[in-house]
Design a protein around this motif. Structure first.
Motif, PDB file in Angstrom:
ATOM      1  N   ASN A   1      62.733  36.121  55.631  1.00  0.00           N
ATOM      2  CA  ASN A   1      62.640  36.251  57.086  1.00  0.00           C
ATOM      3  C   ASN A   1      63.253  35.041  57.772  1.00  0.00           C
ATOM      4  N   GLU A   2      63.364  35.139  59.088  1.00  0.00           N
ATOM      5  CA  GLU A   2      63.920  34.039  59.877  1.00  0.00           C
ATOM      6  C   GLU A   2      63.005  32.820  59.812  1.00  0.00           C
ATOM      7  N   TYR A   3      61.716  33.081  59.853  1.00  0.00           N
ATOM      8  CA  TYR A   3      60.738  31.990  59.776  1.00  0.00           C
ATOM      9  C   TYR A   3      59.592  32.475  58.900  1.00  0.00           C
ATOM     10  N   THR A   4      58.737  31.556  58.463  1.00  0.00           N
ATOM     11  CA  THR A   4      57.663  31.910  57.542  1.00  0.00           C
ATOM     12  C   THR A   4      56.706  32.931  58.160  1.00  0.00           C
ATOM     13  N   VAL A   5      56.534  34.044  57.471  1.00  0.00           N
ATOM     14  CA  VAL A   5      55.564  35.045  57.903  1.00  0.00           C
ATOM     15  C   VAL A   5      54.393  34.986  56.931  1.00  0.00           C
ATOM     16  N   ILE A   6      53.194  34.859  57.461  1.00  0.00           N
ATOM     17  CA  ILE A   6      52.029  34.845  56.577  1.00  0.00           C
ATOM     18  C   ILE A   6      51.625  36.287  56.318  1.00  0.00           C
ATOM     19  N   PRO A   7      51.727  36.723  55.066  1.00  0.00           N
ATOM     20  CA  PRO A   7      51.498  38.145  54.811  1.00  0.00           C
ATOM     21  C   PRO A   7      50.017  38.515  54.874  1.00  0.00           C
ATOM     22  N   LYS A   8      49.752  39.764  55.213  1.00  0.00           N
ATOM     23  CA  LYS A   8      48.412  40.340  55.044  1.00  0.00           C
ATOM     24  C   LYS A   8      48.152  40.420  53.551  1.00  0.00           C
ATOM     25  N   LEU A   9      46.921  40.152  53.156  1.00  0.00           N
ATOM     26  CA  LEU A   9      46.686  40.155  51.712  1.00  0.00           C
ATOM     27  C   LEU A   9      46.641  41.558  51.132  1.00  0.00           C
ATOM     28  N   LYS A  10      47.083  41.636  49.875  1.00  0.00           N
ATOM     29  CA  LYS A  10      47.089  42.913  49.169  1.00  0.00           C
ATOM     30  C   LYS A  10      46.499  42.639  47.794  1.00  0.00           C
ATOM     31  N   GLU A  11      45.281  43.103  47.578  1.00  0.00           N
ATOM     32  CA  GLU A  11      44.579  42.713  46.355  1.00  0.00           C
ATOM     33  C   GLU A  11      45.246  43.236  45.088  1.00  0.00           C
ATOM     34  N   GLY A  12      45.226  42.391  44.084  1.00  0.00           N
ATOM     35  CA  GLY A  12      45.620  42.825  42.758  1.00  0.00           C
ATOM     36  C   GLY A  12      47.113  42.982  42.500  1.00  0.00           C
ATOM     37  N   THR A  13      47.985  42.543  43.437  1.00  0.00           N
ATOM     38  CA  THR A  13      49.412  42.780  43.197  1.00  0.00           C
ATOM     39  C   THR A  13      49.922  42.053  41.954  1.00  0.00           C
ATOM     40  N   MET A  14      49.271  40.956  41.575  1.00  0.00           N
ATOM     41  CA  MET A  14      49.781  40.200  40.427  1.00  0.00           C
ATOM     42  C   MET A  14      48.785  40.143  39.272  1.00  0.00           C
ATOM     43  N   ALA A  15      47.811  41.018  39.293  1.00  0.00           N
ATOM     44  CA  ALA A  15      46.782  40.979  38.251  1.00  0.00           C
ATOM     45  C   ALA A  15      47.383  41.218  36.865  1.00  0.00           C
ATOM     46  N   HIS A  16      48.520  41.925  36.838  1.00  0.00           N
ATOM     47  CA  HIS A  16      49.129  42.247  35.538  1.00  0.00           C
ATOM     48  C   HIS A  16      49.924  41.064  34.967  1.00  0.00           C
ATOM     49  N   SER A  17      50.172  40.052  35.783  1.00  0.00           N
ATOM     50  CA  SER A  17      51.043  38.957  35.324  1.00  0.00           C
ATOM     51  C   SER A  17      50.266  37.976  34.462  1.00  0.00           C
ATOM     52  N   SER A  18      50.755  37.774  33.267  1.00  0.00           N
ATOM     53  CA  SER A  18      50.022  36.958  32.321  1.00  0.00           C
ATOM     54  C   SER A  18      50.989  36.536  31.225  1.00  0.00           C
ATOM     55  N   PRO A  19      51.065  35.243  30.939  1.00  0.00           N
ATOM     56  CA  PRO A  19      52.049  34.812  29.940  1.00  0.00           C
ATOM     57  C   PRO A  19      51.581  35.116  28.511  1.00  0.00           C
ATOM     58  N   PHE A  20      52.513  35.038  27.565  1.00  0.00           N
ATOM     59  CA  PHE A  20      52.156  35.253  26.157  1.00  0.00           C
ATOM     60  C   PHE A  20      51.136  34.224  25.709  1.00  0.00           C
ATOM     61  N   ILE A  21      50.182  34.686  24.911  1.00  0.00           N
ATOM     62  CA  ILE A  21      49.158  33.785  24.386  1.00  0.00           C
ATOM     63  C   ILE A  21      49.720  33.045  23.165  1.00  0.00           C
ATOM     64  N   ALA A  22      49.358  31.784  23.028  1.00  0.00           N
ATOM     65  CA  ALA A  22      49.856  30.989  21.903  1.00  0.00           C
ATOM     66  C   ALA A  22      49.199  31.439  20.606  1.00  0.00           C
ATOM     67  N   LYS A  23      50.037  31.632  19.579  1.00  0.00           N
ATOM     68  CA  LYS A  23      49.498  31.965  18.253  1.00  0.00           C
ATOM     69  C   LYS A  23      48.932  30.705  17.607  1.00  0.00           C
ATOM     70  N   ALA A  24      48.217  30.934  16.526  1.00  0.00           N
ATOM     71  CA  ALA A  24      47.560  29.821  15.829  1.00  0.00           C
ATOM     72  C   ALA A  24      48.540  28.703  15.470  1.00  0.00           C
ATOM     73  N   LYS A  25      49.771  29.082  15.091  1.00  0.00           N
ATOM     74  CA  LYS A  25      50.703  28.038  14.639  1.00  0.00           C
ATOM     75  C   LYS A  25      51.120  27.095  15.766  1.00  0.00           C
ATOM     76  N   PHE A  26      50.964  27.551  17.013  1.00  0.00           N
ATOM     77  CA  PHE A  26      51.266  26.645  18.122  1.00  0.00           C
ATOM     78  C   PHE A  26      50.018  25.946  18.628  1.00  0.00           C
ATOM     79  N   GLN A  27      48.872  26.566  18.421  1.00  0.00           N
ATOM     80  CA  GLN A  27      47.605  26.007  18.910  1.00  0.00           C
ATOM     81  C   GLN A  27      47.129  24.858  18.022  1.00  0.00           C
ATOM     82  N   GLU A  28      47.088  25.149  16.734  1.00  0.00           N
ATOM     83  CA  GLU A  28      46.404  24.229  15.823  1.00  0.00           C
ATOM     84  C   GLU A  28      47.001  22.825  15.763  1.00  0.00           C
ATOM     85  N   PRO A  29      48.332  22.703  15.747  1.00  0.00           N
ATOM     86  CA  PRO A  29      48.877  21.336  15.686  1.00  0.00           C
ATOM     87  C   PRO A  29      48.461  20.475  16.892  1.00  0.00           C
ATOM     88  N   LEU A  30      48.096  21.124  17.995  1.00  0.00           N
ATOM     89  CA  LEU A  30      47.697  20.351  19.170  1.00  0.00           C
ATOM     90  C   LEU A  30      46.198  20.083  19.182  1.00  0.00           C
TER      91      LEU A  30
END
Ligand code: SF4
Ligand code: SF4
Lengths: 515, 252
Positions: free
Chosen positions: A10-39
């Motif tokens: 937009n031309e200037y910042t518009v504060i959006p009306k909220l819309k619940e759950g639009t990003m609930a599906h977004s989730s990164p890959f979980i670290a496997k044991a081989k990446f967890q354990e060394p730390l």
């Protein structure tokens, strides 16, 4: 181009009306044991995770004053609700900073405050903003604490300075502790701790790359600019993000640093042991891992016998360097105390320009009109020079010294109010592309306004993550992926190397103009 | 038991809860280390600068001003009137021959305190309306957030009723309050408005240390606001972090 909707600019910042759950599906890959354990983290979700969550939370509350104070102090005034780029870009209310904090705060309130215990026992914990801990809550944590780039914009605007970044770091630390780490960050930390950099480039590969760069610069300019590595006895140790070794536009920045050092006539080196400025230990809120990575830098400095440490262009790395390095890996009493420890490459270049130590031809950058993107971790979590605000003024001063055309983006989107690129805080991974693109909307909007109104053609930055993120997201908003440039690329292009052809021409034709 | 005794005991209990609760929290905050330098930058580079920063936060709500003018004006109005009303109330608990009396009894203080009630009502009403009307603020509000505003609105409204509509016996009230201070329970006027006013105040005192009202002590301890930007020149090390360094000396 994408299987999600690209937000409008937009031309200037518009504060959006909220819309619940639009990003609930977004989730990164979980670290496997081989990446967890060394730390030092469990390989998978532990059985008694509910209890382990509370134990870890108590531990953090007893070790981090900020965490405890922030959990108690929020008055739900709402001042931060429209300050997060992820809320603005996704409309998901859980991306409002206070709502993000509440995901964790409600569990604290439920089990660790009188009000929460009392109303919890009555079966109405929600009455006082408390909630039971269950798998659903944990999944929400995993999703939304990985939709926070720890940019601290919310903290600027909170009347109590509540910093959602601190809450996100704590939450990620808790999740790591129960075996629910994020693959991207933890895999990278592992590489940096074993090989020396996030990309896992071993020493021979680095040497190779640097030799290639030497040839390239010599071919270009006729001057033998060196890119030394592991050189004992050099004065300056350069610590730079490993992306600088090969990614575009990062590598042009590295060339710029080398030219600056060359002209300054200082001896310098990089280190293969500490070939990484980035410190993802911060993103996962792990003091321990952050400290281990920082100690590699101390060791490299000691082994190489350098007198100074200079950091290349990287935002969160500069936060760790400026704000934490002395704490984590100090005291640096073996370094030359006449220089800032550590020093930012922009400080170095700025000082050199002040002293007239660089011959510059600004017109080399005349094909561009530039604006500067303040990286969050530089603008809101560190400083340069010795006055407050140096981190905002010095990079601009450097750019203006090497470019004729410069325009700032709107005031409420730069400096301490800068909008994140959308990819910081451990989100720079393909499995989070949607949130990255949407979170870039406010920055893209600000960029568009100067492109449309002032003919800006390029965006300069001093952060490896910002540069990589913009390269990816600019095209989603119909800008060129090469609009993003390194600040030291601009410097490098403007420098007239002593003894180069340009230098000779320059001297002959333009003697009076010299500094 | 007479109302006087009930209220006296309730006041003692509430005071104990308030004082012990808040002191415990302050001790907790003060004792917990802040292991890393995390001031929100740009930050002052001197301790004096930090004092100025904190003062502008506490007196002027500087960050809130930058953030949202509506919340700022309502919130600031409310807190300022609260302070004025507080000064006005001092006359009920300060004995006539205290050295403070001339200040508190000063007409300005009393008049400001009296009319501050209106500002307080407007501020609180503004905050309440925002909480209901703005979708983002509504989303983050729980019932207790509304009730807390209503509670303080109730205190302000009953207080103003006594000032402007149905006056209570101030002399008698003052004797009750002064008596409380020396554990000598005097009769309390029994006007309903006054009893409601006092009951609500007692509730407020009790919930203070177990609710978000802890922002009052909390703001002083917020590391993003009260730290000096000097990490490069002065090493900052928490005791627990120093313990980790035991492994270091050997390695070097
Ligand atoms: S601005 Fe601060 S106090 Fe207000 S809702 Fe946000 S986190 Fe809470
Ligand atoms: S730190 Fe940045 S990304 Fe995280 S909630 Fe605050 S504004 Fe959003």
């Amino acid at each position: 181009m994408a299987d999600f909707e690209i937000p409008e600019l937009n031309e200037y910042t518009v504060i959006p009306k909220l819309k619940e759950g639009t990003m609930a599906h977004s989730s990164p890959f979980i670290a496997k044991a081989k990446f967890q354990e060394p730390l030092g983290f469990p390989g998978e979700l532990v059985d008694n995770w509910e209890e382990a969550v509370l134990t870890k939370m108590d531990d953090l509350r007893s070790r981090y004053r900020g965490f405890q104070v922030f959990l108690d102090s929020c008055v739900k005034c709402g001042a931060c609700t429209d300050k997060c780029h992820y809320y603005l870009g996704t409309k998901d209310p859980k991306n409002m900073p206070v709502a993000r904090q509440d995901l964790l705060r409600k569990v604290y309130r439920r089990y660790r405050t009188f009000a929460g215990k009392f109303f919890g026992a009555l079966g109405i914990p929600g009455f006082v903003g408390a909630a039971d801990l269950n798998k659903e809550v944990l999944d929400d944590w995993y999703s939304y604490f990985h939709q926070c780039s720890q940019c601290r914009r919310c903290s600027v605007f909170c009347p109590y300075g509540i910093d959602t970044a601190e809450i996100s770091m704590a939450a990620r630390d808790i999740m790591d502790t129960i075996g629910m780490g994020q693959k991207y960050c933890n895999e990278i930390i592992g590489k940096a701790q074993t090989i020396g950099n996030n990309l896992g480039l071993p020493q021979p590969a680095l040497v190779d790359t640097l030799e290639g760069l030497e040839e390239e610069v010599e071919e270009d300019t006729g001057v033998a600019v060196k890119f030394p590595i592991d050189q004992k006895g050099a004065d300056i140790l350069l610590i730079t993000p490993s992306a600088d070794f090969f990614a575009e536009p990062h590598v042009d920045g590295l060339i710029g640093y080398a030219k600056v050092f060359h002209e300054a006539g200082v001896s310098w080196t990089m280190s293969s042991h500490a070939s990484e400025a980035a410190n993802f230990g911060m993103f996962i809120g792990s003091y321990d891992n952050m400290r281990k990575l920082s100690l590699r830098i101390r060791k490299a400095a000691l082994d190489l016998g350098v007198k100074r440490i200079v950091f290349g262009e990287c935002g969160h790395a500069w936060r760790v360097a400026y704000s934490f390095l002395n704490t984590l890996a100090g005291p640096f009493d073996f370094l030359d105390q006449n220089y800032p420890i550590p020093q930012h490459i922009c400080e170095f270049t700025y000082d050199l320009i002040q002293k007239g130590g660089l011959k510059l031809d600004k017109s080399e950058n005349d094909h561009m009109t530039l604006t500067f993107h303040d990286s969050c971790n530089v603008a809101r979590a560190s400083n340069m020079g010795n006055k407050p605000g140096g981190q905002i003024d010095i990079p601009r001063a450097v750019i203006k010294a090497v470019c004729n055309n410069y325009v700032d983006m709107p005031a409420d989107t730069i400096g301490e109010a800068t909008f994140c690129c959308g990819g910081g805080g451990g989100l720079l991974t393909d499995d989070l592309m949607e949130v990255r693109v949407k979170g870039a909307q406010p920055r893209m909007e600000a960029y568009k306004s100067v492109v449309d109104n002032h003919g800006v053609t390029n965006l300069a930055a001093i952060c490896a993550i910002c540069k990589a993120q913009f390269t990816k997201v600019l095209p989603y908003y119909n800008f060129g992926m090469t609009d993003i440039v390194s600040v030291h690329q601009l410097v490098g292009d403007a420098i007239i190397l002593t003894g180069s052809e340009d230098d000779v021409d320059n001297d002959a034709s333009n003697n009076s103009n010299e500094q | 038991m007479s109302a006087s005794v009930v209220y006296a005991l309730a006041f003692y209990a509430a005071t104990a809860i308030l004082v012990i609760g808040v002191v415990r929290k302050i001790v907790q905050y003060a004792k917990t280390p802040a292991p890393l330098k995390i001031p929100t930058m740009p930050a002052p580079v001197t301790q004096g600068g930090v004092v100025m920063r904190m003062a502008s936060e506490i007196v002027l709500f500087n960050s809130l001003f930058k953030s949202n003018k509506w919340i700022w004006i309502f919130g600031w109005m409310f807190h300022l009137s609260l302070l004025l009303a507080f000064f006005r109330h001092m006359r009920y608990v300060i004995s006539p021959d205290s050295f403070l009396m001339p200040i508190i009894g000063f007409e300005m203080v009393q008049a400001f305190g009296k009319y501050a009630g209106f500002a307080m009502l407007i501020g609180l009403a503004g905050l309440l309306v925002r909480r209901i009307v703005v979708d983002r603020v509504r989303y983050i509000s729980s019932p207790s957030d509304y009730l807390m505003l209503l509670l303080i609105l109730g205190i302000a409204a009953t207080g103003m009723m006594m000032s402007f509509v149905s006056h209570v016996d101030i002399v008698m009230l003052k004797e009750f309050m002064l008596g409380l201070l020396v554990f000598n329970i005097q009769p309390l006027p029994t006007d309903t408005v006054l009893l409601v006013h006092l009951s609500l105040v007692i509730v407020l005192m009790v919930i203070f240390p177990i609710s978000k009202l802890l922002h009052a002590p909390g703001v002083f301890f917020s590391p993003t606001r009260n730290q000096v930007d000097n990490s490069r020149t002065k090493r900052h090390l928490a005791p627990w972090a120093a313990e980790l360094e035991a492994d270091r000396k050997a390695g070097e």
